[in-house]
Design an enzyme around this catalytic site. Structure first.
Site, PDB file in Angstrom:
ATOM      1  N   GLU A 118      -4.275   1.374  -7.266  1.00 13.55           N
ATOM      2  CA  GLU A 118      -4.524   2.408  -6.540  1.00 13.55           C
ATOM      3  C   GLU A 118      -3.561   3.671  -6.811  1.00 13.55           C
ATOM      4  O   GLU A 118      -2.432   3.719  -6.482  1.00 13.55           O
ATOM      5  CB  GLU A 118      -4.278   2.195  -5.251  1.00 13.55           C
ATOM      6  N   HIS A 148       0.784  -1.165  -0.063  1.00 14.31           N
ATOM      7  CA  HIS A 148      -0.015  -0.100  -0.035  1.00 14.31           C
ATOM      8  C   HIS A 148       0.984   1.332   0.034  1.00 14.31           C
ATOM      9  O   HIS A 148       1.891   1.448   0.713  1.00 14.31           O
ATOM     10  CB  HIS A 148      -0.919  -0.001   1.207  1.00 14.31           C
TER      11      HIS A 148
HETATM   12  P1  PGA Z   1      -9.659   6.089   0.105  1.00 15.63           P
HETATM   13  O1  PGA Z   1      -8.452   5.079   0.308  1.00 15.63           O
HETATM   14  O2  PGA Z   1     -10.658   5.116  -0.359  1.00 15.63           O
HETATM   15  O3  PGA Z   1      -9.686   6.923   1.039  1.00 15.63           O
HETATM   16  O4  PGA Z   1      -9.044   6.737  -0.968  1.00 15.63           O
HETATM   17  C1  PGA Z   1      -8.026   4.072  -0.456  1.00 15.63           C
HETATM   18  C2  PGA Z   1      -6.747   3.193   0.273  1.00 15.63           C
HETATM   19  O5  PGA Z   1      -5.952   3.766   0.611  1.00 15.63           O
HETATM   20  O6  PGA Z   1      -6.914   2.137  -0.040  1.00 15.63           O
END
Ligand code: PGA
Length: 231
Positions: free
Chosen positions: A148, A88
């Protein structure tokens, strides 16, 4: 049962009350919750009557030893946690390949996060960055990929749908060409500013297999609505 995968990432929030709220709100929806280490057992206990599964947000690159404050893959197994997120953007370090190895040794299910930052996005380096991040994968068993874009996490800003669609497609094609002959077994998720208002449209426009949800998962009623809308 939802046909798409929804995973809430509760990040570093004090989630005692939130877990209680999840416990009292849940009927029969299946989704995942990634909770901070100290809450893993509590979350499992609170949610044991439900189809909700609990996972960890990170894991040590080391097997065991003098690594104060770290949590090993073996410890997760001992706590009967079978899923871990690795890579992440808020936790990604130089040891991600070792973390993947440790998780694989314990046969944990892995959610592997990839994504470009704003600089790479603006300078047309997205594909190169994603390939670098994907290249550290060794085995691809028990694996999900969460795309992401770092600049979309917690900002309320999403890429255009066609960008999400193309990027997830590129990730799938790269995995197929380089890592697996069975892409069907690797769910490809999107994460970044997903909530109950936008999830349906993102889903219908992008062909992703589900979502990793951060901020919106702190409100159980919102995450549950995401899960329902993703059926
Ligand atoms: P968010 O975060 O939905 O607050 O944008 C997603 C994540 O960090 O997995």
């Amino acid at each position: 049962m939802t046909s798409k995968i929804v995973i809430g990432n509760l990040k570093m929030h004090a989630v005692g009350d939130i877990l209680k709220a999840y416990q009292s709100n849940i009927v029969d929806e299946e989704f995942g919750l990634l909770v901070p280490y100290p809450y893993l057992s509590l979350a499992k206990e609170r949610l044991k009557e439900s189809p909700v599964w609990v996972g960890a947000q990170n894991v040590s690159p080391h097997q065991q030893g003098a690594y104060t404050g770290q949590v090993s893959a073996k410890m997760l197994t001992e706590l009967e946690i079978d899923t871990v997120m690795i890579g992440h953007s808020e936790a990604r370090g130089a040891d991600v390949a070792l973390q993947l190895q440790r998780a694989q040794e314990e046969k944990l299910n892995i959610i592997y996060c990839v994504g470009e930052d704003l600089f790479a996005y603006e300078n047309n380096q997205r594909e190169q960055i994603l390939i670098e991040q994907l290249s550290v994968l060794d085995k691809v068993d028990n694996l999900m990929i969460a795309y992401e874009p770092v600049w979309s996490i917690g900002t309320g800003v999403l890429p255009e749908y066609k960008e999400i669609k193309e990027t997830v497609k590129m990730i799938g094609e790269w995995l197929l060409a380089n890592k697996t002959s069975n892409l069907g077994s690797i769910p490809l998720l999107y994460g970044g500013s997903i909530n109950n208002k936008n999830c349906e449209e993102v889903l219908s426009q992008t062909e992703v297999d589900g979502f990793l949800v951060g901020g919106a998962s702190l409100k159980p009623e919102i995450l549950l609505e995401v899960v329902k809308r993703c059926r």
